[in-house]
Design a protein around this motif. Structure first.
Motif, PDB file in Angstrom:
ATOM      1  N   PRO A  39       0.839  -1.195   0.000  1.00 36.27           N
ATOM      2  CA  PRO A  39       0.000   0.000   0.000  1.00 36.27           C
ATOM      3  C   PRO A  39       0.882   1.256   0.000  1.00 36.27           C
ATOM      4  CG  PRO A  39      -0.610  -1.475   1.802  1.00 36.27           C
ATOM      5  CD  PRO A  39       0.630  -2.015   1.189  1.00 36.27           C
ATOM      6  N   VAL A  40       0.355   2.312  -0.585  1.00 44.88           N
ATOM      7  CA  VAL A  40       1.067   3.595  -0.630  1.00 44.88           C
ATOM      8  C   VAL A  40       0.285   4.604   0.204  1.00 44.88           C
ATOM      9  CG1 VAL A  40       1.876   5.468  -2.108  1.00 44.88           C
ATOM     10  CG2 VAL A  40       1.969   3.106  -2.924  1.00 44.88           C
ATOM     11  N   ALA A  41       1.006   5.373   1.032  1.00 43.95           N
ATOM     12  CA  ALA A  41       0.375   6.393   1.866  1.00 43.95           C
ATOM     13  C   ALA A  41       1.105   7.716   1.679  1.00 43.95           C
ATOM     14  CB  ALA A  41       0.421   5.986   3.324  1.00 43.95           C
ATOM     15  N   VAL A  42       0.349   8.788   1.476  1.00 46.75           N
ATOM     16  CA  VAL A  42       0.901  10.138   1.456  1.00 46.75           C
ATOM     17  C   VAL A  42       0.534  10.772   2.789  1.00 46.75           C
ATOM     18  CG1 VAL A  42       0.869  12.397   0.340  1.00 46.75           C
ATOM     19  CG2 VAL A  42       0.644  10.315  -1.044  1.00 46.75           C
ATOM     20  N   VAL A  43       1.547  11.199   3.533  1.00 54.10           N
ATOM     21  CA  VAL A  43       1.326  11.745   4.871  1.00 54.10           C
ATOM     22  C   VAL A  43       1.803  13.187   4.912  1.00 54.10           C
ATOM     23  CG1 VAL A  43       1.822  11.480   7.321  1.00 54.10           C
ATOM     24  CG2 VAL A  43       1.659   9.451   5.858  1.00 54.10           C
ATOM     25  N   THR A  44       0.902  14.092   5.232  1.00 52.97           N
ATOM     26  CA  THR A  44       1.287  15.495   5.364  1.00 52.97           C
ATOM     27  C   THR A  44       1.711  15.775   6.798  1.00 52.97           C
ATOM     28  OG1 THR A  44      -0.980  16.171   5.831  1.00 52.97           O
ATOM     29  CG2 THR A  44      -0.283  16.216   3.529  1.00 52.97           C
ATOM     30  N   GLY A  45       2.521  16.797   6.967  1.00 50.76           N
ATOM     31  CA  GLY A  45       3.014  17.121   8.298  1.00 50.76           C
ATOM     32  C   GLY A  45       3.957  16.059   8.832  1.00 50.76           C
ATOM     33  N   ALA A  46       4.717  15.437   7.927  1.00 49.85           N
ATOM     34  CA  ALA A  46       5.522  14.272   8.286  1.00 49.85           C
ATOM     35  C   ALA A  46       6.837  14.603   8.975  1.00 49.85           C
ATOM     36  CB  ALA A  46       5.803  13.449   7.027  1.00 49.85           C
ATOM     37  N   ASN A  47       7.155  15.856   9.139  1.00 44.26           N
ATOM     38  CA  ASN A  47       8.441  16.226   9.706  1.00 44.26           C
ATOM     39  C   ASN A  47       8.442  16.232  11.232  1.00 44.26           C
ATOM     40  OD1 ASN A  47      11.108  16.871   9.085  1.00 44.26           O
ATOM     41  ND2 ASN A  47      10.761  19.024   9.477  1.00 44.26           N
ATOM     42  N   ARG A  48       7.259  16.164  11.844  1.00 40.59           N
ATOM     43  CA  ARG A  48       7.217  16.229  13.309  1.00 40.59           C
ATOM     44  C   ARG A  48       5.864  15.721  13.824  1.00 40.59           C
ATOM     45  NH1 ARG A  48       6.884  20.831  10.880  1.00 40.59           N
ATOM     46  NH2 ARG A  48       5.120  22.196  11.141  1.00 40.59           N
ATOM     47  N   GLY A  49       5.834  15.484  15.107  1.00 39.59           N
ATOM     48  CA  GLY A  49       4.584  15.147  15.776  1.00 39.59           C
ATOM     49  C   GLY A  49       3.891  13.910  15.260  1.00 39.59           C
ATOM     50  N   ILE A  50       2.572  14.024  15.148  1.00 42.88           N
ATOM     51  CA  ILE A  50       1.740  12.888  14.743  1.00 42.88           C
ATOM     52  C   ILE A  50       2.092  12.424  13.334  1.00 42.88           C
ATOM     53  CG2 ILE A  50      -0.622  12.165  14.209  1.00 42.88           C
ATOM     54  CD1 ILE A  50      -1.530  14.028  16.506  1.00 42.88           C
ATOM     55  N   TYR A  99       4.932  12.557  11.753  1.00 39.10           N
ATOM     56  CA  TYR A  99       6.193  11.807  11.801  1.00 39.10           C
ATOM     57  C   TYR A  99       5.957  10.390  12.310  1.00 39.10           C
ATOM     58  CZ  TYR A  99      10.892  10.414  13.123  1.00 39.10           C
ATOM     59  OH  TYR A  99      12.071   9.729  13.257  1.00 39.10           O
ATOM     60  N   GLU A 100       5.186  10.268  13.360  1.00 39.25           N
ATOM     61  CA  GLU A 100       4.918   8.952  13.948  1.00 39.25           C
ATOM     62  C   GLU A 100       4.110   8.079  12.993  1.00 39.25           C
ATOM     63  OE1 GLU A 100       5.344   5.973  16.755  1.00 39.25           O
ATOM     64  OE2 GLU A 100       6.381   7.898  16.563  1.00 39.25           O
ATOM     65  N   VAL A 101       3.151   8.670  12.289  1.00 39.97           N
ATOM     66  CA  VAL A 101       2.363   7.904  11.316  1.00 39.97           C
ATOM     67  C   VAL A 101       3.276   7.351  10.221  1.00 39.97           C
ATOM     68  CG1 VAL A 101       0.614   8.117   9.499  1.00 39.97           C
ATOM     69  CG2 VAL A 101       0.183   9.088  11.757  1.00 39.97           C
ATOM     70  N   VAL A 102       4.166   8.190   9.698  1.00 41.88           N
ATOM     71  CA  VAL A 102       5.102   7.736   8.662  1.00 41.88           C
ATOM     72  C   VAL A 102       5.975   6.605   9.191  1.00 41.88           C
ATOM     73  CG1 VAL A 102       7.130   8.397   7.309  1.00 41.88           C
ATOM     74  CG2 VAL A 102       5.141   9.887   7.375  1.00 41.88           C
ATOM     75  N   ARG A 103       6.508   6.781  10.377  1.00 40.42           N
ATOM     76  CA  ARG A 103       7.391   5.780  10.963  1.00 40.42           C
ATOM     77  C   ARG A 103       6.682   4.435  11.110  1.00 40.42           C
ATOM     78  NH1 ARG A 103       9.031   3.505  15.483  1.00 40.42           N
ATOM     79  NH2 ARG A 103       7.345   4.337  16.741  1.00 40.42           N
ATOM     80  N   GLY A 142      11.524  21.939   2.644  1.00 42.68           N
ATOM     81  CA  GLY A 142      12.720  21.591   1.893  1.00 42.68           C
ATOM     82  C   GLY A 142      13.397  20.299   2.310  1.00 42.68           C
ATOM     83  N   GLY A 143      12.830  19.527   3.193  1.00 39.46           N
ATOM     84  CA  GLY A 143      13.442  18.260   3.561  1.00 39.46           C
ATOM     85  C   GLY A 143      12.820  17.695   4.812  1.00 39.46           C
ATOM     86  N   PHE A 144      13.280  16.527   5.182  1.00 38.09           N
ATOM     87  CA  PHE A 144      12.742  15.842   6.340  1.00 38.09           C
ATOM     88  C   PHE A 144      13.876  15.599   7.323  1.00 38.09           C
ATOM     89  CE2 PHE A 144      10.210  14.900   2.658  1.00 38.09           C
ATOM     90  CZ  PHE A 144       8.997  15.361   3.090  1.00 38.09           C
ATOM     91  N   PHE A 145      13.813  16.271   8.450  1.00 38.53           N
ATOM     92  CA  PHE A 145      14.867  16.200   9.449  1.00 38.53           C
ATOM     93  C   PHE A 145      14.265  15.916  10.816  1.00 38.53           C
ATOM     94  CE2 PHE A 145      16.456  18.724   6.014  1.00 38.53           C
ATOM     95  CZ  PHE A 145      17.763  18.298   5.863  1.00 38.53           C
ATOM     96  N   ARG A 146      15.017  15.201  11.625  1.00 33.62           N
ATOM     97  CA  ARG A 146      14.626  14.912  13.006  1.00 33.62           C
ATOM     98  C   ARG A 146      15.864  15.157  13.857  1.00 33.62           C
ATOM     99  NH1 ARG A 146       9.847  14.373  15.711  1.00 33.62           N
ATOM    100  NH2 ARG A 146      10.031  12.905  17.398  1.00 33.62           N
TER     101      ARG A 146
END
Length: 54
Positions: A9-20, A22-26, A43-47
Motif C-alpha cells: 500500500p502507498v500512503a501520502v502523509v502530510t506534516g511528516a516532519n514532526r509530531g503525529i 512523523y509517527e504515522v510515517v514511521r 525543503g526536507g525531512f529532518f529529526r
C-alpha cells in the motif's frame, strides 16, 4: 493476482516532519507501506537536525 504478489500500500502523509505525522510515517513504513512524506515548503525531512531515512 495472489495477495503475496500485490504491491505494498502507498500512503501520502502530510506534516511528516514532526509530531503525529512523523509517527504515522514511521509506523506505516515499519509495516511495509510505501510512504510519501510531505512537509510542505520546508525543503526536507529532518529529526533532531539529522536527515530522516524512510
Amino acid at each position: 493476482m495472489a495477495v503475496e504478489d500485490a504491491a505494498p500500500p502507498v500512503a501520502v502523509v502530510t506534516g511528516a516532519n514532526r509530531g503525529i505525522g512523523y509517527e504515522v510515517v514511521r509506523r506505516l513504513a515499519g509495516r511495509g507501506h510505501r510512504v510519501v512524506p510531505d512537509d510542505g515548503p520546508s525543503g526536507g525531512f529532518f529529526r533532531d537536525g539529522e536527515p530522516v531515512p524512510w
